[in-house]
Design a protein around this motif. Structure first.
Motif, mmCIF file in Angstrom:
data_model
loop_
_atom_site.group_PDB
_atom_site.id
_atom_site.type_symbol
_atom_site.label_atom_id
_atom_site.label_comp_id
_atom_site.label_asym_id
_atom_site.label_seq_id
_atom_site.Cartn_x
_atom_site.Cartn_y
_atom_site.Cartn_z
ATOM 1 N N PRO A 99 0.835 -1.218 0.000
ATOM 2 C CA PRO A 99 0.000 0.000 0.000
ATOM 3 C C PRO A 99 0.864 1.260 0.000
ATOM 4 C CG PRO A 99 -0.834 -1.591 1.585
ATOM 5 C CD PRO A 99 0.480 -2.134 1.103
ATOM 6 N N GLY A 100 0.508 2.194 -0.867
ATOM 7 C CA GLY A 100 1.226 3.453 -0.949
ATOM 8 C C GLY A 100 2.445 3.435 -1.843
ATOM 9 N N GLU A 101 2.811 2.276 -2.373
ATOM 10 C CA GLU A 101 3.990 2.202 -3.229
ATOM 11 C C GLU A 101 3.643 2.608 -4.660
ATOM 12 O OE1 GLU A 101 7.220 -1.035 -1.563
ATOM 13 O OE2 GLU A 101 5.647 -1.726 -2.904
ATOM 14 N N SER A 102 4.643 3.080 -5.360
ATOM 15 C CA SER A 102 4.539 3.402 -6.769
ATOM 16 C C SER A 102 5.733 2.784 -7.485
ATOM 17 C CB SER A 102 4.514 4.922 -6.982
ATOM 18 O OG SER A 102 5.728 5.507 -6.550
ATOM 19 N N VAL A 103 5.696 2.851 -8.796
ATOM 20 C CA VAL A 103 6.819 2.315 -9.568
ATOM 21 C C VAL A 103 8.095 3.089 -9.255
ATOM 22 C CG1 VAL A 103 7.695 1.966 -11.905
ATOM 23 C CG2 VAL A 103 5.314 1.466 -11.391
#
Length: 745
Positions: free
Chosen positions: A367-371
């Motif tokens: 959760p909350g991660e992006s590439v």
């Protein structure tokens, strides 16, 4: 004596200038043009001279402002508040963290307990964040922004900080709304006059010292440690550390309920080296894969074999580039940063070009991660992650998605998801890839699965497994094999041996009934063939294909001939009584071998040169009609493909579903694949013939965090079965959704 006189002559003009700062008739505050009348200018001048009347006290506050203003400016810039508000903290508390008013207002910005709690400032028996300059400044910025949304005037918002929203309304005029120019006179509220005096007194001298006597560096506070222990590790004076961190109450340790930061006073460059050395220990608690210390330089770490620096609280792109010894533009290019991106505390930032592969095979999105954050975590270019996972740049990264970090996901492999909250699953997927170990395994025959042109694309999730058995071979039109087995294998990399198939559960194989059918008589064209071969017999299969109906047509066995058939045409048999059309099982063409003499049934004496009976042509592969009588249209499926899939006529499908003459199907559309009257009539005998030992159908309500995979594992069924029972076009579920499931035995 002469030196003393010269010193006094040099210092006295400075002291005289410090005691007087001329107030201009025009001031600018937060974009507002303030015109001071003569009476207003004299009132502000009097207050400004009073602030400079004690040089020692004034210089002490300037030194504190040089240390605290960078932290306040960074907070105000993040919140979008004009920087001119920073002089208010000098008016409220003089930058003393333990300041307390007679109205029980505490801290740098003089918050009362109720107001602080409302603005998200924590106050309890262990922590009082009103005494934390960064947290309190963020709360003050929120208050000013909220007040300005009501008044649309920054000066009135400043006054409301002292009087409240209701108390400031009598001092506002209708022309103050979105005003760009205001008048300041001796009748202006004293709170505003005092603020303007602080701005006039401190603005010319704050930030002018290129080497300030005190610098403050924000640093993550270790959980469970008192300030005295932290002072020893940070190589600073415990008294000075406690002076700037009064938010942690005496005789307490840092709690573990949230992330806290301490303000470390920097008076020696050696302390910066100590902070850089401690950053590796701090970042190890925030990253799954702790960085490795760089053997050549203690200020750097290594991630994926690349040199990097860990971002500390308060770091910006400029300070990070300075620590790395790079230009800001080059630093942003190496880390895929844009001008609007913020530095993430505890994240590694690289000083070398990132690689195209990570040290691990896969990553489960949290959760909350992006590439971008995953790119920084593993030292892999964001462009490579998008390419390996066939993702467009504007696609949102969903929580739980399995990202490929070393190899490109094949087109035939569907996008997979895994429970990201399970620490064991995350550890298994993010385990560093090891060199494949050659293990002796029994030699397996290759089996080729041929996919029909119009066959619907099934969901065949595959994470990684050394050898995988696809038992759902009933969906193929034909199977070409050199053995008598009915399994299809797909080999994967040996490094994925520790991973389980999260999307496919094998169904229990069912044994078909062994029956035989008489072979048709050979035609005249067959007898005219110039070559003769001995008669052969088709052997029955060893096992059934999973999901293949067990009560339909069986493999055809050839019967021996007593004599050659005449050349006359064979009359067709009489038509049987009309019966409901039932789909037939797919017929598998297998290698024909000569049967042993002992297994052959008794037959009359063989005739000279017997002619073999050719096997009948394979029937088109069909599937049983679902129990619900409905079919969900899959990707690239046409009406003809659906009709051929269930052995029906396209005209019947058009009639049963009230479709136009040349219908165009939509993805996810429900089609009736059984006659309405026959579907109701067929339900009764099917229910009567059901095995009483089968479990009853249950209604499962999807809970928060559950996935289709977890539900299928819970009831021992496959994802495809759940989708068919509930007429779902995909495998996504929502909390609160009710699913009809028939558990396995």
């Amino acid at each position: 004596m002469k030196r003393l006189l010269l010193t006094l002559l040099c210092v006295l003009p400075l002291l005289a200038a410090a005691q007087h700062a001329a107030v201009p008739s025009d001031l600018y505050f937060a974009g507002l043009h303030l015109r001071l009348t003569e009476g207003g200018r004299r009132a502000v001048q009097q207050k400004a001279d009073a602030l400079r009347s004690h040089p020692a006290s004034f210089q002490a506050r300037v030194a504190l402002a040089d240390a605290y203003f960078p932290l306040i400016d960074r907070t105000f810039q993040a919140e979008g508040l004009p920087l001119d508000f920073r002089y208010l903290v000098l008016q409220e508390s003089g930058l003393q963290g333990d300041a307390q008013s007679i109205h029980d207002a505490v801290g740098y910005w003089q918050f009362k307990r109720g107001s602080a709690t409302e603005l998200g400032v924590l106050v309890n028996d262990v922590v009082d964040e009103r005494k934390h300059i960064v947290v309190a400044s963020r709360a003050a910025a929120k208050y000013f922004l909220r007040s300005n949304a009501t008044f649309h005037n920054w000066l009135t918002s400043l006054l409301s900080y002292n009087l409240g929203l209701t108390g400031a309304k009598p001092y506002t005029l209708p022309t103050d709304f979105n005003a760009t120019e205001m008048e300041i006179s001796e009748q202006t509220h004293p709170y505003l006059l005092t603020f303007l005096a602080h701005k006039v007194a401190y603005e010319p001298v704050c930030g002018q010292n290129p080497r300030p006597a005190l610098l403050l560096q924000e640093f993550p506070a270790p959980v469970g440690q008192p300030l005295a222990t932290m002072a020893t590790a940070l190589q600073t004076d415990p008294t000075e550390l406690a002076r700037h961190n009064r938010w942690l109450l005496p005789n307490t340790v840092v709690p573990a309920d949230k992330a806290y930061t301490v303000l470390v006073p920097i008076t020696d460059p050696i302390q910066l080296t100590a902070l850089a050395a401690l950053q590796k220990t701090t970042a190890a608690t925030q990253l799954i894969h702790a960085p490795v210390a760089d053997p050549q330089n203690a200020e750097f770490v290594q991630v994926n074999g690349l040199r990097a620096v860990i971002a500390l609280p308060g770091d910006t792109k400029e300070t990070m580039a300075q620590r790395a010894g790079l230009k800001v533009r080059k630093f942003m290019q190496l880390n895929d940063l844009f001008p609007f991106d913020n530095i993430v505390v505890g994240q590694p930032y690289f000083v070398q070009k990132k690689r195209d592969k990570a040290a691990v095979e896969y990553h489960i999105a949290q959760p909350g991660e992006s590439v971008a954050t995953i790119s920084q975590k593993y030292g892999v270019r964001a462009k490579a992650i998008w390419s390996k996972n066939r993702m467009p740049r504007n696609e949102e990264l969903r929580t739980g998605r399995i990202l490929w970090l070393q190899h490109t996901r094949p087109r035939e492999v569907a996008i997979e998801y895994a429970p990201g909250q399970d620490a064991g699953t995350v550890a298994a997927f993010e385990r560093p890839a090891a060199a494949p170990v050659a293990a002796a395994a029994p030699e397996r025959k290759k089996v080729v699965k041929v996919k029909a042109k119009d066959e619907a694309e099934p969901y065949t999730g595959r994470t990684a497994a050394d050898s995988r058995i696809i038992e759902d071979a009933g969906e193929a039109d034909s199977v070409m094999t050199t053995t008598t087995t009915s399994t299809v294998t797909q080999t994967a990399r040996a490094t994925d041996e520790h991973l389980d198939n999260l999307n496919e559960l094998p169904a229990a194989p069912r044994t078909p009934k062994a029956t035989t059918r008489p072979a048709p008589v050979a035609s005249a064209a067959d007898r005219a063939a110039p070559t003769l071969q001995p008669a052969r017999k088709i052997l029955p299969t060893a096992s059934a294909i999973a999901d293949e109906p067990n009560d339909e047509s069986e493999p055809v066995a050839a019967a021996p001939l007593s004599k050659p058939a005449p050349a006359t045409p064979v009359s067709p048999p009489a038509p049987a009584k009309a019966a409901p059309v039932r789909p037939e099982a797919p017929v598998r063409v297998q290698e024909v071998v000569k049967a042993p003499a002992a297994a052959a049934p008794p037959a009359p004496a063989p005739l000279p040169a017997p002619r073999p009976v050719p096997p009948p042509p394979a029937a088109p592969a069909t599937e049983p009609v679902p129990a619900s009588g409905l079919h969900i249209v899959q990707k690239s499926e046409s009406l003809y493909a659906v009709a051929r899939r269930y052995g029906l006529r396209p005209a019947d499908l058009i009639a049963w579903n009230n479709l136009p003459a040349n219908p165009s199907l939509r993805l996810g559309q429900s089609l009736r694949v059984a006659a309405p009257a026959e579907a109701a009539a067929a339900a009764k005998p099917m229910a009567a013939a059901a095995d009483p030992a089968l479990p009853a159908t249950v209604q499962h309500k999807v809970a928060v965090g559950e996935s289709m995979y977890g539900i299928s594992r819970r009831y021992g069924v496959t994802i495809k079965q759940i989708m068919e029972w509930n007429s779902k076009a995909d495998f996504n579920v929502k909390p609160g959704e009710v699913l009809t499931i028939t558990p396995a035995k």
